[in-house]
Design a protein around this motif. Structure first.
Motif, PDB file in Angstrom:
ATOM      1  N   PHE A  23       0.830  -1.204   0.000  1.00  0.00           N
ATOM      2  CA  PHE A  23       0.000   0.000   0.000  1.00  0.00           C
ATOM      3  C   PHE A  23       0.865   1.254   0.000  1.00  0.00           C
ATOM      4  N   ALA A  24       1.878   1.285   0.877  1.00  0.00           N
ATOM      5  CA  ALA A  24       2.752   2.452   0.959  1.00  0.00           C
ATOM      6  C   ALA A  24       3.506   2.671  -0.352  1.00  0.00           C
ATOM      7  N   GLY A  25       3.993   1.581  -0.949  1.00  0.00           N
ATOM      8  CA  GLY A  25       4.711   1.697  -2.205  1.00  0.00           C
ATOM      9  C   GLY A  25       3.818   2.196  -3.332  1.00  0.00           C
ATOM     10  N   TYR A  26       2.581   1.695  -3.354  1.00  0.00           N
ATOM     11  CA  TYR A  26       1.665   2.149  -4.396  1.00  0.00           C
ATOM     12  C   TYR A  26       1.346   3.632  -4.241  1.00  0.00           C
ATOM     13  N   MET A  27       1.111   4.073  -3.005  1.00  0.00           N
ATOM     14  CA  MET A  27       0.806   5.479  -2.771  1.00  0.00           C
ATOM     15  C   MET A  27       1.979   6.363  -3.197  1.00  0.00           C
ATOM     16  N   LEU A  28       3.190   5.832  -3.052  1.00  0.00           N
ATOM     17  CA  LEU A  28       4.383   6.593  -3.411  1.00  0.00           C
ATOM     18  C   LEU A  28       4.593   6.657  -4.928  1.00  0.00           C
ATOM     19  N   LEU A  29       4.270   5.565  -5.613  1.00  0.00           N
ATOM     20  CA  LEU A  29       4.601   5.469  -7.036  1.00  0.00           C
ATOM     21  C   LEU A  29       3.388   5.528  -7.962  1.00  0.00           C
ATOM     22  N   ARG A  30       2.201   5.679  -7.428  1.00  0.00           N
ATOM     23  CA  ARG A  30       1.025   5.690  -8.295  1.00  0.00           C
ATOM     24  C   ARG A  30       1.109   6.866  -9.278  1.00  0.00           C
ATOM     25  N   GLY A  31       0.689   6.611 -10.484  1.00  0.00           N
ATOM     26  CA  GLY A  31       0.740   7.630 -11.516  1.00  0.00           C
ATOM     27  C   GLY A  31       2.084   7.744 -12.196  1.00  0.00           C
ATOM     28  N   GLU A  32       3.093   7.053 -11.658  1.00  0.00           N
ATOM     29  CA  GLU A  32       4.431   7.097 -12.244  1.00  0.00           C
ATOM     30  C   GLU A  32       4.609   5.955 -13.248  1.00  0.00           C
ATOM     31  N   THR A  33       5.443   6.161 -14.230  1.00  0.00           N
ATOM     32  CA  THR A  33       5.831   5.095 -15.157  1.00  0.00           C
ATOM     33  C   THR A  33       7.345   5.026 -15.215  1.00  0.00           C
ATOM     34  N   PHE A  34       7.857   3.823 -15.398  1.00  0.00           N
ATOM     35  CA  PHE A  34       9.297   3.609 -15.388  1.00  0.00           C
ATOM     36  C   PHE A  34       9.672   2.718 -16.567  1.00  0.00           C
ATOM     37  N   GLU A  35      10.799   3.009 -17.185  1.00  0.00           N
ATOM     38  CA  GLU A  35      11.274   2.190 -18.297  1.00  0.00           C
ATOM     39  C   GLU A  35      12.340   1.239 -17.794  1.00  0.00           C
ATOM     40  N   VAL A  36      12.105  -0.041 -17.989  1.00  0.00           N
ATOM     41  CA  VAL A  36      13.056  -1.080 -17.578  1.00  0.00           C
ATOM     42  C   VAL A  36      13.341  -1.956 -18.789  1.00  0.00           C
ATOM     43  N   ALA A  37      14.601  -1.999 -19.201  1.00  0.00           N
ATOM     44  CA  ALA A  37      15.017  -2.806 -20.350  1.00  0.00           C
ATOM     45  C   ALA A  37      14.174  -2.508 -21.594  1.00  0.00           C
ATOM     46  N   GLY A  38      13.863  -1.242 -21.774  1.00  0.00           N
ATOM     47  CA  GLY A  38      13.138  -0.827 -22.961  1.00  0.00           C
ATOM     48  C   GLY A  38      11.635  -0.980 -22.895  1.00  0.00           C
ATOM     49  N   THR A  39      11.113  -1.431 -21.751  1.00  0.00           N
ATOM     50  CA  THR A  39       9.665  -1.610 -21.578  1.00  0.00           C
ATOM     51  C   THR A  39       9.162  -0.682 -20.489  1.00  0.00           C
ATOM     52  N   GLU A  40       8.032  -0.046 -20.729  1.00  0.00           N
ATOM     53  CA  GLU A  40       7.441   0.850 -19.734  1.00  0.00           C
ATOM     54  C   GLU A  40       6.573   0.063 -18.758  1.00  0.00           C
ATOM     55  N   TYR A  41       6.782   0.352 -17.471  1.00  0.00           N
ATOM     56  CA  TYR A  41       5.988  -0.288 -16.420  1.00  0.00           C
ATOM     57  C   TYR A  41       5.390   0.796 -15.527  1.00  0.00           C
ATOM     58  N   SER A  42       4.159   0.575 -15.115  1.00  0.00           N
ATOM     59  CA  SER A  42       3.536   1.508 -14.162  1.00  0.00           C
ATOM     60  C   SER A  42       4.086   1.251 -12.770  1.00  0.00           C
ATOM     61  N   GLY A  43       3.860   2.212 -11.874  1.00  0.00           N
ATOM     62  CA  GLY A  43       4.269   2.027 -10.485  1.00  0.00           C
ATOM     63  C   GLY A  43       3.621   0.801  -9.871  1.00  0.00           C
TER      64      GLY A  43
END
Length: 200
Positions: A23-43
């Motif tokens: 829950f804490a991690g989601y609240m921190l990263l919600r709405g964010e997107t991250f690129e890992v190895a060329g693929t976009e992932y949501s928080g």
């Protein structure tokens, strides 16, 4: 494996800690997107990826500390690994949102099979914690069966019709509150069918 039982505080922290961290991690990263190895992932996907090894570690520590795991803990861990893994692999949060539905359908189905056979499988899990007579166990099992099926339907409704944020709040607080309220409302059953055999 140690025969020493951990303190209730440590046991609770290991059981609830991963959910609180999710829950804490989601609240921190919600709405964010991250690129890992060329693929976009949501928080949400990244937090799910972290949640899987975290709950595996907490379950392992519980096993090392207590020397045993309940069938419910084992089934939950397996489904978290499977559905969490599918969520990350396919980069699709729907898999993880389905997990509570399947967990509750499995538990409700198992209890229902026992009822059809005239048995309370719930008693096998909770007999040491709740001293009830035979009639009390059958009544409680029927009510738990309905509860599990109801929670499965509710989870499906929420994740399919509401936002991810709403589902995370429901999973973190709503499911826990529902089970707590359920137990509170069983006071009369515990009073009328309690045996008091395990007072010592």
């Amino acid at each position: 494996m140690s025969d020493r039982q951990p303190s209730q505080g440590l046991k609770t922290a290991l059981e609830l800690g991963p959910v609180a961290a999710f829950f804490a991690g989601y609240m921190l990263l919600r709405g964010e997107t991250f690129e890992v190895a060329g693929t976009e992932y949501s928080g949400f996907i990244l937090i799910t990826a972290a949640f899987v090894p975290l709950i595996a570690l907490s379950t392992y520590l519980l096993w090392r500390l207590t020397g045993a795991l309940s069938k419910m803990q084992i089934v939950t861990l397996v489904l978290v690994i499977v559905f969490g893994g599918l969520t990350v692999w396919f980069n699709d949060e729907r898999f993880f949102k389905m997990k509570p539905t399947l967990i509750y359908l499995i538990f409700g189905g198992i209890l229902g099979i026992g009822l059809l056979r005239g048995q309370s499988y719930l008693r096998l899990v909770m007999d040491e914690m709740v001293p009830l007579d035979e009639e009390g166990w059958m009544k409680l099992t029927r009510r738990f069966t309905l509860l599990f099926f109801g929670l499965a339907l509710l989870n499906e409704f929420i994740w399919r019709t509401m936002s991810t944020a709403a589902w995370v709040n429901f999973k973190t607080f709503g499911l826990t509150a529902a089970i707590f309220v359920f137990f509170i409302t069983q006071g009369r059953l515990f009073r009328d069918h309690g045996t008091g055999e395990k007072d010592g």
